[in-house]
Enzyme design. Structure first.
Site, mmCIF file in Angstrom:
data_model
loop_
_atom_site.group_PDB
_atom_site.id
_atom_site.type_symbol
_atom_site.label_atom_id
_atom_site.label_comp_id
_atom_site.label_asym_id
_atom_site.label_seq_id
_atom_site.Cartn_x
_atom_site.Cartn_y
_atom_site.Cartn_z
ATOM 1 N N CYS A 144 0.839 -1.198 0.000
ATOM 2 C CA CYS A 144 0.000 0.000 0.000
ATOM 3 C C CYS A 144 0.875 1.249 0.000
ATOM 4 C CB CYS A 144 -0.945 0.015 1.201
ATOM 5 S SG CYS A 144 -2.096 1.414 1.186
ATOM 6 N N CYS A 147 -0.648 4.125 1.963
ATOM 7 C CA CYS A 147 -0.537 3.967 3.414
ATOM 8 C C CYS A 147 0.877 4.256 3.904
ATOM 9 C CB CYS A 147 -0.897 2.536 3.823
ATOM 10 S SG CYS A 147 -2.472 1.923 3.190
ATOM 11 N N ASP A 148 1.878 3.764 3.174
ATOM 12 C CA ASP A 148 3.231 3.723 3.699
ATOM 13 C C ASP A 148 4.239 4.607 2.973
ATOM 14 O OD1 ASP A 148 2.310 1.751 5.461
ATOM 15 O OD2 ASP A 148 2.756 0.142 4.042
#
Length: 322
Positions: A144, A147-148
């Site tokens: 992701c 997300c990261d």
């Protein structure tokens, strides 16, 4: 002998959608029972967040929070409002008659007037040397980018995305905000992405596509330092220095329990009425990544868990009025 429990609402899942639904239905005095599952396939109860390290984009945590810690806080809050949590996988559902029956893997049967499916989805991952939890998963390898990707370990470092569809193009463009260079590793000589998404990626000066290529190994010390790339046509191998590698090859929604009973789309996500969590079966609701193929974020999952809880409350009220 099976242990049978009775409740107004049964929630299946253990991520942000499931626990938000539990918090709301518990506070509405609906006495929810939640099946959280058991550890399986490297994923703990708590869903995909348990496979990440720092979560920096969930509101209320200005310095970030570990994914496991965040999900423990969700669970603690559910239990604080007296949600009954069962540590079993759900083996099958009986949705042909009301009340519904939910059969747990260790013999528990829950009889419920409404069900919230919040079973999530799992990002597809490739398997090669160094790609799993014993290697560099969550230590430079992720599924992701949104997300990261903004994490400090990726700032001004070379990064790579594996994939050839719209999601891969979108994640590669996103990563150019943080990485010094972004490679797209694609095993074919043409992308599957839509023309507009291809153009956005290919026109970006920070993106380079490695055609006909696959990753065969990841290496480093405590964190990812690079990968080995093999050209599938020539067989040539080379090293590629990287600090981040992101899989963008799709997700598999955990909708098997309702397949053939509740309407699913062509990718097996549960269909819901637009703007709601209502499914094709009255009394069955779906929240989080099992019905959301677009956003797939913890905060949007939590929001849809809230929606499902409020819609369940309304649905149960209509039953009482009937």
């Amino acid at each position: 002998m099976a242990k049978e429990l009775r409740t107004k609402v049964c929630i299946i899942g253990s991520g942000p959608a499931a626990h938000t639904a539990a918090i709301y239905t518990a506070r509405a005095e609906l006495s929810p029972i939640l099946f959280e599952g058991i550890p399986m396939g490297g994923v703990m109860p708590g869903g995909q967040l348990t496979t990440t390290t720092d979560v920096e984009n969930f509101p209320g945590f200005p310095k970030g929070v570990l994914g496991v810690e965040l999900m423990q806080k969700f669970k603690d809050q559910s239990e604080h409002f007296n949600t009954k949590i069962i540590g079993e996988w759900v083996e099958r559902l009986d949705l042909g008659a009301r009340p519904f029956k939910v059969h747990g893997g260790e013999g528990t049967v829950v009889v419920a007037d409404a069900i919230i499916m919040a079973t999530g989805a799992v990002a597809r991952r490739l398997s090669f040397k160094g790609s799993d939890e014993s290697g560099f998963w969550s230590k430079g390898i992720s599924a992701c980018a949104v997300c990261d990707g903004a994490a400090p370990i990726f700032r001004n470092k070379p990064l790579a995305v594996i994939g050839g569809g719209d999601s891969a193009m979108e994640e590669a463009v996103f990563l150019t905000k943080f990485g010094s260079k972004v490679y797209i590793v694609h095993r074919r000589d043409a992308l599957r992405a839509s023309k507009i998404m291809q153009r956005r990626a290919l026109d970006n000066p920070k993106i380079e596509v490695l055609w006909d290529s696959v990753v065969t190994e990841a290496y480093g010390d405590n964190l990812l330092k690079g990968v080995k790339i093999r050209n599938v046509k020539s067989g040539e191998e080379r090293d590629l220095e990287l600090s981040g590698l992101f899989f963008a090859i799709g997700h598999d929604p955990a909708s098997q329990l309702v397949q053939g009973v509740v309407d699913l789309d062509e990718e097996k996500y549960i269909k819901t009425v637009p703007g709601s969590t209502v499914t094709s079966v009255p009394g069955v609701f779906a929240a989080g990544d099992v019905q959301d193929k677009k956003w797939r974020q913890a905060v949007t999952a939590a929001g849809s868990g809230c929606m499902a809880a409020l819609e369940v409350e309304h649905y149960l009220a209509t039953l009482e009025d009937a």
